[in-house]
Design an enzyme around this catalytic site. Structure first.
Site, PDB file in Angstrom:
ATOM      1  N   ARG A 275       0.866  -1.187   0.000  1.00  0.00           N
ATOM      2  CA  ARG A 275       0.000   0.000   0.000  1.00  0.00           C
ATOM      3  C   ARG A 275       0.897   1.229   0.000  1.00  0.00           C
ATOM      4  O   ARG A 275       1.567   1.495   0.994  1.00  0.00           O
ATOM      5  CB  ARG A 275      -0.861  -0.057   1.262  1.00  0.00           C
ATOM      6  CG  ARG A 275      -1.979   0.936   1.306  1.00  0.00           C
ATOM      7  CD  ARG A 275      -2.645   0.897   2.664  1.00  0.00           C
ATOM      8  NE  ARG A 275      -1.809   1.515   3.676  1.00  0.00           N
ATOM      9  CZ  ARG A 275      -1.739   1.138   4.938  1.00  0.00           C
ATOM     10  NH1 ARG A 275      -2.438   0.122   5.360  1.00  0.00           N
ATOM     11  NH2 ARG A 275      -0.948   1.769   5.799  1.00  0.00           N
ATOM     12  N   HIS A 279      -3.239   4.131   5.219  1.00  0.00           N
ATOM     13  CA  HIS A 279      -4.454   3.306   5.276  1.00  0.00           C
ATOM     14  C   HIS A 279      -5.651   4.075   4.714  1.00  0.00           C
ATOM     15  O   HIS A 279      -6.370   3.592   3.854  1.00  0.00           O
ATOM     16  CB  HIS A 279      -4.701   2.882   6.722  1.00  0.00           C
ATOM     17  CG  HIS A 279      -6.062   2.321   6.978  1.00  0.00           C
ATOM     18  ND1 HIS A 279      -6.515   1.179   6.360  1.00  0.00           N
ATOM     19  CD2 HIS A 279      -7.076   2.737   7.778  1.00  0.00           C
ATOM     20  CE1 HIS A 279      -7.747   0.920   6.772  1.00  0.00           C
ATOM     21  NE2 HIS A 279      -8.111   1.853   7.620  1.00  0.00           N
ATOM     22  N   TYR A 288       4.706   4.251  11.288  1.00  0.00           N
ATOM     23  CA  TYR A 288       4.937   2.808  11.410  1.00  0.00           C
ATOM     24  C   TYR A 288       5.747   2.190  10.277  1.00  0.00           C
ATOM     25  O   TYR A 288       5.963   0.992  10.253  1.00  0.00           O
ATOM     26  CB  TYR A 288       3.601   2.056  11.565  1.00  0.00           C
ATOM     27  CG  TYR A 288       2.564   2.330  10.492  1.00  0.00           C
ATOM     28  CD1 TYR A 288       2.579   1.634   9.273  1.00  0.00           C
ATOM     29  CD2 TYR A 288       1.548   3.267  10.705  1.00  0.00           C
ATOM     30  CE1 TYR A 288       1.625   1.880   8.304  1.00  0.00           C
ATOM     31  CE2 TYR A 288       0.595   3.519   9.732  1.00  0.00           C
ATOM     32  CZ  TYR A 288       0.630   2.822   8.542  1.00  0.00           C
ATOM     33  OH  TYR A 288      -0.320   3.062   7.574  1.00  0.00           O
TER      34      TYR A 288
END
Lengths: 380, 334
Positions: A275, A279, A288
């Protein structure tokens, strides 16, 4: 715990025997995925890929990338409440959707807008849920696309049930259920795969392993050798595919769909992808993951992979490239324009479609809202 | 009824007959769940259906409630009419997400494009000596979910009529089967089963003038017995059997309370946050000026359903109902 020693020579003679009911049901070997994700682009196999398919995939990838960019821009303008981008994952979306026949059904997760659009769903309608004017808004029967599913993995059993029902009716319909890596930890993932295998239902499960469930990396999600390995436990084949290789995704999906259609049962496919965006627009991916990791994946971009192949085979001239870009731009402009128009909503619709026949209680509440609306109107 | 065909039948038999008739009339009706096929269900409610209609129509599923209901959603999407059995009340909890997030909302989400004609049969309630997780009354959870109908029969006739209506309904129905009434019998003619009862209508089981007992499912026989006992004390109690919790029949209930001026809601699920609170509030809102006393509730205690050796202390019995009725009289007099 210690194993009880049998006395004397009996100990040496003792050999464990399987319990009476035990028998191997399936040889697990053919179900196991190959250890390396299957790839076509950049290998010799690419040479035999159908040019028409390559160009179609290319056009859809370019359009998909533009769609992701436009939808993300619309969140910044407040036109969408939220948008879970699939930038970087377009090959999974498009490769999978194009592997289906018209009569087949797609069960997308909330990130799979592109797959739905690739099946013909109106780009604006595909965003109704995310804009917030109705929870789904489109008619699932029109393109055989189930509602974009927000809870994780709960659409998987739906796909199994639909495929099972179609088979009972004698229709050769296949259901494709899409899910992310995080969703494989949900109970419904297990139950759906188990039902599908036991019923030999014509279903294909596609896991887009994009590395993170919001912020949680795969290593904290599962200890399985791969997500495709999970298939063996259910008695269905597992396949690993390079999720950025649209041709490979399309081919592997096509094989699984064909297998399901001829009565071969379900398949679990793990597409290894990444990705590129956060998100959703509400997430901060820098918390992260390292930029260097993102850059590594940028070098494995699905559009670039396909472009390289098309260029090498002389299938991609400037005209073709521009035509794809132009088509994507036209779609984006149309999307922008229509999304910038305020949707006309009738609050009275809130009471429609709760039940086939309105209950007395809802009729009373509808009357209350009607009166409030009338009062508002009068005050204007 | 006095015809020769009339003979005693149990509620379980009436339910089984309802499914059999529905399956015979409509090939899209499919029964599914754990043990519903070869075994005929642990309560034998689906007895014989797999034999008569084949395993594709009456299917033993893997043991997984979310999977059972989740696949039923997909089957309904493809035009089937699944009748799903959750073996025991508390076993249905794993299926809650499917029920609440999908079954109840799919019609709304799709602007009517995908109705969910699913009947979820849930044997519920206590009084059969079941161990933990076998006696819950979960109706309040279902009632709180828009999009679901919630019905529960108390008689053999209603078991047939309401289940037929539920299966025929284009909306999802949580069909609560009072398991301690499974073996209750009534004179019932299987040759001419009772009329299909439309969902949403309460019925006055016993007319009276002193007070109304508002109840449903397993508590209906308790209230009928209480009403009989109360007659000896000079109280003429009316008993309203709701039959349907959603939609709620305000009309029948309120007409009764306006006549009697007093009401007690009786059910065995917990009182706090339970169905009785909603019912008492509705009655109070609509009948306040007719009320001679506060609307009282007789419910199970607010505890996890007790172990079987203690359940008789928890379940509202005749005496507890009569005590409440006595309090009504006292409140009225003060």
């Amino acid at each position: 715990m210690t194993v009880q020693e049998l006395p004397g020579s009996a100990a040496a003679a003792y050999r464990p025997t399987p319990p009476p009911a035990w028998q191997p049901r399936t040889d697990p070997a053919p179900l196991l995925p190959d250890p390396e994700p299957y790839r076509v682009l950049g290998t010799e196999a690419a040479a035999s890929a159908d040019p028409e398919l390559l160009l179609r995939l290319y056009a859809e990838l370019v359009r998909g990338r533009r769609y992701n960019a436009q939808a993300t821009a619309l969140t910044k303008q407040g036109r969408l409440a939220v948008y879970p981008s699939s930038t970087g994952q377009e090959a999974c979306e498009v490769g999978a959707a194009l592997a289906l026949e018209e009569r087949d059904w797609l069960f997308p997760s909330y990130r799979d807008t592109l797959a739905a659009v690739a099946r013909g769903l109106d780009p604006v309608q595909a965003l109704t849920l995310l804009r917030g004017d109705w929870h789904t808004g489109y008619d699932p029967h029109e393109h055989r696309v189930a509602p974009l599913c927000t809870p994780l993995a709960t659409q998987l059993p739906h796909a199994v049930g639909l495929a099972h029902a179609a088979r009972l009716k004698g229709d050769d319909v296949v259901a494709l259920a899409m899910i992310g890596d995080g969703g494989t930890s949900e109970g419904d993932f297990h139950e759906a795969l188990n039902f599908a295998a036991v019923w030999n239902a014509p279903v294909v499960f596609l896991v887009q392993n994009n590395g993170f469930a919001i912020s949680v990396p795969l290593a904290k999600q599962t200890a399985a050798p791969s997500l495709a390995h999970k298939a063996v436990g259910y008695g269905m084949p597992g396949r690993l595919v390079d999720g950025n290789d649209a041709v490979a995704v399309h081919e592997v999906l096509g094989q699984a769909v064909a297998r399901a259609r001829r009565g071969g049962g379900p398949t679990l496919i793990e597409a290894v992808t990444y990705r590129m965006d956060a998100h959703t627009n509400a997430d901060d991916a820098t918390r992260y993951r390292a930029d260097s990791e993102v850059e590594t994946w940028r070098a494995h971009d699905p559009i670039q992979l396909l472009e390289r192949e098309l260029t090498e085979r002389g299938l991609l001239d400037d005209g073709t490239r521009q035509a794809a870009a132009q088509a994507a731009e036209t779609m984006a402009a149309d999307l922008r324009e229509r999304m910038n128009a305020d949707p006309v909503l009738d609050p009275m619709d809130l009471f429609e479609h709760v039940y086939a026949r309105q209950t007395t209680q809802l009729r009373e509440q509808a009357a209350l809202l009607r009166a409030e609306l009338d009062a508002e109107e009068e005050a204007r | 009824m006095t015809t020769a065909a009339v003979k005693p039948a149990t509620m379980a038999q009436a339910l089984q007959r309802a499914m059999r008739d529905a399956m015979a009339e409509d090939p899209t009706v499919h029964v599914m769940g754990e043990d519903v096929g070869t075994l005929g269900g642990v309560f034998r409610v689906t007895d014989g259906l797999a034999k008569e209609f084949g395993e594709d129509r009456c299917t033993d599923t893997p043991l997984a409630e979310a999977g059972i209901l989740g696949t039923a959603v997909g089957m309904a999407m493809y035009g089937l009419r699944p009748v799903v059995e959750m073996q025991f009340d508390a076993f249905a909890y794993p299926a809650f997400e499917q029920l609440i997030s999908h079954v109840a909302r799919m019609r709304n989400r799709t602007k009517g494009g995908m109705p969910m004609p699913i009947t979820v049969r849930v044997p519920y309630g206590g009084g059969i000596g079941g161990v933990e997780h076998h006696s819950d009354s979960s109706e309040a959870y279902y009632m709180a979910t828009p999009g679901l109908h919630v019905v529960t029969p108390a008689t053999v006739e209603d078991a047939y009529g309401l289940l037929r209506a539920s299966i025929a309904s284009d909306d999802p129905v949580v069909f609560l089967e009072p398991k301690r009434l499974y073996w209750s019998k009534a004179e019932w003619s299987p040759e001419a089963p009772a009329a299909v009862e439309p969902i949403g209508r309460a019925v006055v089981r016993r007319s009276g003038r002193s007070a109304t007992l508002i109840t449903y499912g397993p508590s209906v026989p308790v209230c009928m017995e209480a009403a009989q006992a109360a007659a000896a004390e000079g109280w003429d109690l009316e008993v309203v059997d709701l039959r349907s919790l959603v939609p709620f029949d305000d009309e029948t209930v309120c007409a009764s309370v306006r006549r009697t001026g007093r009401a007690v809601v009786v059910h065995e699920s917990t009182g706090f946050g339970g169905p009785g609170g909603e019912i008492a509030a509705r009655v109070t809102e609509r009948c306040f000026h007719h009320l001679e006393a506060p609307v009282l509730r007789v419910a199970g205690f607010d505890i996890p359903y007790p172990p079987p050796m203690l359940e008789r202390h928890h379940l509202p019995g005749v005496d507890r109902v009569l005590d409440a009725v006595a309090r009504l009289q006292w409140e009225a007099a003060s």
